[in-house]
Enzyme design. Structure first.
Site, mmCIF file in Angstrom:
data_model
loop_
_atom_site.group_PDB
_atom_site.id
_atom_site.type_symbol
_atom_site.label_atom_id
_atom_site.label_comp_id
_atom_site.label_asym_id
_atom_site.label_seq_id
_atom_site.Cartn_x
_atom_site.Cartn_y
_atom_site.Cartn_z
ATOM 1 N N LYS A 112 0.832 -1.206 0.000
ATOM 2 C CA LYS A 112 0.000 0.000 0.000
ATOM 3 C C LYS A 112 0.871 1.263 0.000
ATOM 4 O O LYS A 112 0.561 2.230 -0.689
ATOM 5 C CB LYS A 112 -0.953 0.005 1.197
ATOM 6 C CG LYS A 112 -2.101 -0.996 1.050
ATOM 7 C CD LYS A 112 -3.171 -0.842 2.127
ATOM 8 C CE LYS A 112 -4.285 -1.861 1.906
ATOM 9 N NZ LYS A 112 -5.352 -1.810 2.913
ATOM 10 N N LYS A 195 -5.223 -9.442 -6.185
ATOM 11 C CA LYS A 195 -6.470 -9.663 -5.449
ATOM 12 C C LYS A 195 -7.461 -8.549 -5.710
ATOM 13 O O LYS A 195 -7.074 -7.402 -5.918
ATOM 14 C CB LYS A 195 -6.190 -9.808 -3.952
ATOM 15 C CG LYS A 195 -6.363 -8.542 -3.127
ATOM 16 C CD LYS A 195 -6.332 -8.835 -1.637
ATOM 17 C CE LYS A 195 -6.562 -7.545 -0.841
ATOM 18 N NZ LYS A 195 -7.978 -7.233 -0.640
ATOM 19 N N LYS A 198 -10.591 -3.208 -2.388
ATOM 20 C CA LYS A 198 -11.297 -1.926 -2.293
ATOM 21 C C LYS A 198 -10.395 -0.760 -2.624
ATOM 22 O O LYS A 198 -10.784 0.135 -3.368
ATOM 23 C CB LYS A 198 -11.792 -1.721 -0.859
ATOM 24 C CG LYS A 198 -13.055 -2.447 -0.532
ATOM 25 C CD LYS A 198 -13.623 -1.886 0.771
ATOM 26 C CE LYS A 198 -14.043 -3.026 1.666
ATOM 27 N NZ LYS A 198 -13.456 -2.995 2.994
HETATM 28 P P1 ATP Z 1 -8.189 -2.664 1.099
HETATM 29 O O1 ATP Z 1 -7.700 -2.862 -0.294
HETATM 30 O O2 ATP Z 1 -8.506 -1.244 1.421
HETATM 31 O O3 ATP Z 1 -7.320 -3.309 2.142
HETATM 32 P P2 ATP Z 1 -9.945 -4.904 1.066
HETATM 33 O O4 ATP Z 1 -10.616 -5.118 -0.226
HETATM 34 O O5 ATP Z 1 -8.743 -5.746 1.367
HETATM 35 O O6 ATP Z 1 -9.618 -3.361 1.171
HETATM 36 P P3 ATP Z 1 -10.714 -5.119 3.819
HETATM 37 O O7 ATP Z 1 -11.772 -4.341 4.518
HETATM 38 O O8 ATP Z 1 -9.286 -4.759 4.082
HETATM 39 O O9 ATP Z 1 -10.997 -5.046 2.245
HETATM 40 O O10 ATP Z 1 -10.877 -6.663 4.123
HETATM 41 C C1 ATP Z 1 -12.070 -7.227 4.649
HETATM 42 C C2 ATP Z 1 -11.990 -8.740 4.575
HETATM 43 O O11 ATP Z 1 -12.114 -9.191 3.227
HETATM 44 C C3 ATP Z 1 -10.667 -9.328 5.090
HETATM 45 O O12 ATP Z 1 -10.980 -10.498 5.808
HETATM 46 C C4 ATP Z 1 -9.922 -9.669 3.838
HETATM 47 O O13 ATP Z 1 -8.993 -10.726 4.029
HETATM 48 C C5 ATP Z 1 -11.049 -10.095 2.925
HETATM 49 N N1 ATP Z 1 -10.695 -9.915 1.510
HETATM 50 C C6 ATP Z 1 -10.352 -8.754 0.926
HETATM 51 N N2 ATP Z 1 -10.113 -8.928 -0.378
HETATM 52 C C7 ATP Z 1 -10.283 -10.262 -0.622
HETATM 53 C C8 ATP Z 1 -10.180 -11.059 -1.796
HETATM 54 N N3 ATP Z 1 -9.853 -10.515 -2.959
HETATM 55 N N4 ATP Z 1 -10.434 -12.391 -1.697
HETATM 56 C C9 ATP Z 1 -10.779 -12.941 -0.501
HETATM 57 N N5 ATP Z 1 -10.896 -12.227 0.642
HETATM 58 C C10 ATP Z 1 -10.655 -10.910 0.590
HETATM 59 MG MG MG Z 2 -7.499 -5.263 3.044
#
Ligand code: ATP
Ligand code: MG
Length: 331
Positions: A112, A195, A198
């Site tokens: 990040k 992956k 968000k």
């Molecule tokens: P950011 O990119 O801001 O970190 P994020 O998409 O990773 O956002 P989070 O709120 O950090 O979202 O994660 C929430 C949950 O979703 C965590 O348990 C994380 O491991 C899971 N998660 C996030 N992205 C994935 C993905 N692509 N596949 C499976 N699980 C995911």
């Molecule tokens: Mg995350």
């Protein structure tokens, strides 16, 4: 009953399919067997710059999505992180037993920070995994259902909990990650080697609250390859493998059955089936979120009850921690 803790950041209005399959769906399933604590982690959501009004709105929308995804606020403790001051308080204590080098090894921070550039990277983003350790340890969680990307942070949580226990006496339960392999990592539709995320955003996301038309369009334009075989070959066909993973998870069909079904058929067909499987979950999900947001006062009241329940545990843990490390009890 064993405990479970997990949370998501209210950084976007909508959760994406990775959040749903990697985490939320597991949360709902685990309520029956665990004493569950599910948190909207708003403290984590201010580590990379944000807008205050948006955060207020997104915190409610995220809580509504937990419920629409199957979290039952009567059975589980559903709350907002900033309503429970012990998270920030324990994070400080833990940060004082975390090595600077140890924190510097967190790959998510490195990724990040590289994306944002050094000037835009905050100290809060750096200490984020320590706050996450506090979130989990406060509730003596046995299991933490998360995606694969969080494995290293759960490992750090165990290290910090274990270190505290050996320095100051047994206090914390050491949690294990709960990461079902099939849905551990959902990939971006436009870059199926990264992956779905968000903070990266873009049209490679399937966002649960997006217009059905947009979702359909995004699946239709998902990157595949120049071949024609529909097989779950992650190495050579990451785009197709990701679509198969999604279809399998959303329709509860084994991957082998899907491969069998699609012998001799094209990528267009596969995308159509993925779309209808996703819609089957998304349409009622969106309906439920709308209903919940229609009555924000009720939602806020429910979150207040959740915070009160969470504090019954967190206040006790923090008092114990303060005592063990030698802070005087206030008169
Ligand atoms: P950011 O990119 O801001 O970190 P994020 O998409 O990773 O956002 P989070 O709120 O950090 O979202 O994660 C929430 C949950 O979703 C965590 O348990 C994380 O491991 C899971 N998660 C996030 N992205 C994935 C993905 N692509 N596949 C499976 N699980 C995911
Ligand atoms: Mg995350």
């Amino acid at each position: 009953r064993p405990r479970v803790f997990s949370g998501m950041q209210p950084t976007n209005a909508s959760l994406h399919l990775g959040n749903y399959l990697g985490a939320l769906r597991q949360w709902a399933a685990m309520q029956d067997h665990y004493d569950a604590f599910y948190c909207v982690v708003d403290l984590h959501a201010i580590t990379a710059g944000h807008d205050a009004d948006q955060l207020r709105q997104r915190t409610r929308v995220t809580a509504a999505q937990y419920i629409a995804g199957g979290v039952d606020p009567e059975r589980s403790t559903l709350f907002v992180q900033s309503h429970v001051p012990e998270h920030a308080q324990l994070a400080w204590v833990l940060s004082c037993i975390t090595g600077f080098g140890e924190a510097s090894r967190m790959t998510q921070f490195k990724d990040k920070a590289a994306r944002q550039g050094a000037d835009a990277t905050t100290v809060g983003l750096f200490t984020y995994p320590v706050l996450q350790a506090a979130d989990i340890l406060l509730y003596h969680a046995d299991k933490v259902p998360v995606g694969e990307d969080q494995r290293q942070h759960i490992e750090l949580t165990r290290d910090l909990g274990g270190r505290f226990n050996s320095r100051f006496g047994p206090t914390f339960t050491l949690p294990s990650p709960y990461i079902p392999e099939a849905t551990a990592k959902i990939y971006d539709l436009q870059d199926p080697t990264a992956k779905m995320s968000k903070s990266v955003g873009g049209s490679g996301l399937i966002e649960l609250l997006d217009e059905p038309k947009t979702i359909e369009k995004r699946i239709k334009s998902a990157v595949t390859d120049t071949g024609r075989e529909i097989v779950a070959d992650r190495e050579n066909k990451p785009g197709v493998a990701n679509l198969i993973t999604i279809l399998s998870a959303m329709s509860a069909r084994p991957v082998a059955d899907i491969e069998q079904d699609f012998v001799g058929r094209g990528y267009g067909d596969l995308k159509k089936e993925v779309t209808s499987a996703v819609m089957e979950t998304v349409l009622p999900f969106q309906q439920r979120v709308r209903e919940l947001l229609d009555d924000p006062a009720e939602l806020d009241a429910l979150l207040a009850r959740g915070a009160a329940k969470a504090r019954e545990v967190s206040a006790h843990t923090l008092r114990q921690v303060y005592d063990r490390i030698g802070f005087l009890e206030p008169e």
